[in-house]
Design a protein around this motif. Structure first.
Motif, PDB file in Angstrom:
ATOM      1  N   LEU A 127       0.874  -1.179   0.000  1.00 19.28           N
ATOM      2  CA  LEU A 127       0.000   0.000   0.000  1.00 19.28           C
ATOM      3  C   LEU A 127       0.905   1.221   0.000  1.00 19.28           C
ATOM      4  O   LEU A 127       1.327   1.700   1.046  1.00 19.28           O
ATOM      5  N   THR A 174      -5.014  -4.442  11.950  1.00 18.40           N
ATOM      6  CA  THR A 174      -5.607  -3.760  10.785  1.00 18.40           C
ATOM      7  C   THR A 174      -7.029  -4.257  10.540  1.00 18.40           C
ATOM      8  O   THR A 174      -7.325  -5.428  10.796  1.00 18.40           O
ATOM      9  N   TRP A 234     -10.208  -3.862   7.583  1.00 19.24           N
ATOM     10  CA  TRP A 234     -10.943  -3.340   6.436  1.00 19.24           C
ATOM     11  C   TRP A 234     -12.427  -3.315   6.795  1.00 19.24           C
ATOM     12  O   TRP A 234     -12.898  -4.196   7.526  1.00 19.24           O
ATOM     13  N   TYR A 257      -3.439 -10.863  -3.302  1.00 11.99           N
ATOM     14  CA  TYR A 257      -3.856  -9.635  -2.634  1.00 11.99           C
ATOM     15  C   TYR A 257      -5.241  -9.259  -3.174  1.00 11.99           C
ATOM     16  O   TYR A 257      -5.369  -8.598  -4.200  1.00 11.99           O
ATOM     17  N   HIS A 304      -9.857  -6.210  -0.028  1.00  9.08           N
ATOM     18  CA  HIS A 304      -9.836  -4.771  -0.206  1.00  9.08           C
ATOM     19  C   HIS A 304     -11.235  -4.264   0.019  1.00  9.08           C
ATOM     20  O   HIS A 304     -12.199  -4.949  -0.318  1.00  9.08           O
ATOM     21  N   LEU A 334      -9.846   1.481   5.397  1.00 12.21           N
ATOM     22  CA  LEU A 334      -8.856   0.670   6.121  1.00 12.21           C
ATOM     23  C   LEU A 334      -8.455   1.403   7.400  1.00 12.21           C
ATOM     24  O   LEU A 334      -8.096   2.588   7.362  1.00 12.21           O
ATOM     25  N   HIS A 391      -8.701  -8.059   6.915  1.00 16.47           N
ATOM     26  CA  HIS A 391      -7.500  -7.456   7.503  1.00 16.47           C
ATOM     27  C   HIS A 391      -6.450  -7.218   6.424  1.00 16.47           C
ATOM     28  O   HIS A 391      -6.492  -7.843   5.361  1.00 16.47           O
ATOM     29  N   PHE A 392      -5.497  -6.335   6.723  1.00 15.04           N
ATOM     30  CA  PHE A 392      -4.359  -6.109   5.828  1.00 15.04           C
ATOM     31  C   PHE A 392      -3.181  -6.894   6.387  1.00 15.04           C
ATOM     32  O   PHE A 392      -2.645  -6.574   7.455  1.00 15.04           O
ATOM     33  N   SER A 433      -7.146 -12.092   5.853  1.00 16.60           N
ATOM     34  CA  SER A 433      -6.441 -11.137   5.006  1.00 16.60           C
ATOM     35  C   SER A 433      -6.551 -11.485   3.525  1.00 16.60           C
ATOM     36  O   SER A 433      -5.935 -10.817   2.687  1.00 16.60           O
TER      37      SER A 433
END
Ligand SMILES: Cc1cc2nc3c(=O)[nH]c(=O)nc-3n(C[C@H](O)[C@H](O)[C@H](O)COP(=O)(O)OP(=O)(O)OC[C@H]3O[C@@H](n4cnc5c(N)ncnc54)[C@H](O)[C@@H]3O)c2cc1C
Length: 452
Positions: free
Chosen positions: A134, A315, A317, A364, A367, A371, A405-406, A422
């Motif tokens: 990111l 983290t 989202w 990945y 999203h 966030l 999550h990130f 994630s």
């Protein structure tokens, strides 16, 4: 190849190299090796496999959970693979995994080029890109892993492979997002670059924390009219001002072709059009839009992560807007045991973040609209339990509305559910299948283990 064994006077320093977090796991490898070339990296993987040992990999060592510090086996530290080669005609860069974001930004800027480098200057590109990346202007340039054109990977069978959209595409898919779970050693990335934006400007504001709702309502409304080349971030943190011990800060960074374009892009934050509630009056501080060099963008961010402090982070989202996403936080922030702790909130592409990633495009794929990244930062080991409890409380408040999550900054060691969380639900089985396919004998340690 440099090798250090347990008991060697340099061993302990080599194990924690790069980590800025004083709260490190007690795990230790048997050996640390530092290949100085790709050939040595291949040799290291083959030797460890032949010896029946396991491998942990490190590039910059910046992972706050110290994902590369594992029990037993060999830590392969790729910090010395830090070459940068620029092809200005093709607009590509060939970079070693040990290159730090700050060095890459400086090299690109000098050549009139750019890339979504990390917001922090310290991480190695290895871990940054494998975790998705990111980077700056990511709402416009997308997460950095989508600008990887090709990579070279030593897989568990000791073979050096190219991974790209056409060569070993499954490995390429997995490498773009599986982060510390990636079963291989990346020795080189080829990155697609962008022209350096001629005008990069940053505007900042801060308000007392009790105005959080007002500020997030304004940003949520105004962001609907902000183009994707404006990157908004909101940070709630302690302040040295006794009248306002906690504040909410806003930074808007615009990547534009000219001052006129930058001004037009930021305009929705300035006026109070009828459809918006407008910018809250009487900020504690306001800096008007000012030019910032591409290579200096990370400096303000780096300053918020003191080396040698103790860190925990997590983290979240969510599909909520910034206002609703941060609503549960106000009361919790005031009770943070450390005033250094903070919550960073961003809406990639100013609310259109969920559409930035095409489902199934890469590992990945988790999203969403907003966030939230929570960092607890403190100095004294006696405060560990209080900070752990506070982060748990924040997590409990955010989890009911979290969609995921990130991976790169999530609380992987204490919350094992963060790993599947994630990845997009539709991708989880593919991630696990490919990890097993490329590493059937579990040569690589993989995702950090639970340590209580
Ligand atoms: C203060 C701070 C700020 C951050 N800011 C950002 C940000 O702005 N954007 C963002 O996306 N992330 C950010 N991160 C997360 C960061 O990108 C990850 O922690 C990343 O893993 C760091 O990269 P590294 O190479 O330094 O890490 P390392 O600790 O070296 O690597 C982490 C793990 O990645 C894997 N890995 C690393 N290199 C390789 C390789 N060459 N081959 C195979 N596997 C490898 C290994 O499993 C390793 O254990 C931040 C983290 C912190 C702590």
């Amino acid at each position: 190849m440099i090798e250090l064994l347990r008991g060697d006077p340099e061993f302990e320093r080599a194990v924690v190299e790069g980590s800025f977090n004083a709260l490190l796991p007690a795990e230790r490898p048997e050996i640390v090796v530092r290949p100085r070339s790709e050939t040595e990296a291949v040799a290291a993987v083959r030797a460890v496999a032949a010896a029946g040992q396991r491998i942990a990999v490190r590039s910059g060592g910046h992972s706050w959970v110290a994902a590369s510090v594992r029990d037993g086996g060999v830590l392969i530290d790729l910090g010395a693979l830090d070459g940068i080669g620029l092809d200005t005609e093709r607009m590509t860069a060939t970079v070693g995994p040990g290159v730090r974001g700050a060095r890459l930004s400086a090299a690109l800027e000098e050549a009139g080029l750019a890339f979504p480098v990390g917001h922090c200057g310290d991480p190695g590109v290895g871990g940054f890109l494998l975790g998705g990346g990111l980077g700056v202007n990511w709402g416009h340039w997308r997460p950095a892993c989508f600008s990887i054109e090709r990579m070279r990977v030593v897989t568990a069978d000791g073979e050096l492979r190219t991974a790209s959209p056409t060569e070993n595409p499954d490995l390429f898919w997995l490498a773009r997002g599986s982060g510390p779970g990636f079963p291989g050693v990346v020795t080189e990335f080829e990155l697609a670059l962008r022209p350096l934006p001629p005008c990069i400007r940053v505007e900042t504001l801060s308000y007392p924390l009790d105005r959080l709702g007002e500020v997030t309502r304004w940003l949520t409304d105004a962001s609907q009219d902000l183009p994707t080349n404006v990157e908004l971030s909101l940070v709630t943190a302690g302040s040295p001002d006794p009248a306002h011990p906690f504040v909410v800060g806003v930074a808007a960074t615009v990547f534009a072709g000219s001052v006129a374009e930058a001004d037009a892009a930021l305009a929705p934050l300035h006026g109070a059009p009828a459809a918006h509630r407008g910018r809250p009056a009487d900020p504690l501080a306001h800096t008007a839009p000012a030019d910032v060099a591409f290579s200096a963008l990370h400096e303000a961010v780096d300053a918020t992560y003191p080396r040698g402090a103790r860190y925990l982070a997590d983290t979240f989202w969510t599909d909520l807007d910034l206002h609703d996403a941060t609503a549960p936080l106000a009361a919790l922030l005031e009770r943070a045991p450390s005033k250094r702790s903070y919550v960073l909130a961003g809406m990639p592409a100013n609310g259109a973040g969920a559409g930035l990633v095409t489902p199934g495009e890469a590992a990945y794929g988790m999203h969403d609209r907003t966030l939230l990244i929570v960092y607890t930062i403190w100095e004294d080991a006696a405060d560990d339990a209080a900070n752990r409890a506070w982060l748990d409380e924040v997590a409990d408040a955010l989890l009911p509305t979290a969609t995921g999550h990130f991976l790169s900054e999530a609380d992987l060691r204490h919350r094992p559910d963060r790993v599947p969380g994630s990845f997009a639900p539709a991708d989880r089985a593919r991630v696990e299948h490919l990890r097993g396919h490329y590493d059937p004998d579990h040569l690589f340690h993989g995702f950090p283990a639970l340590v209580l």
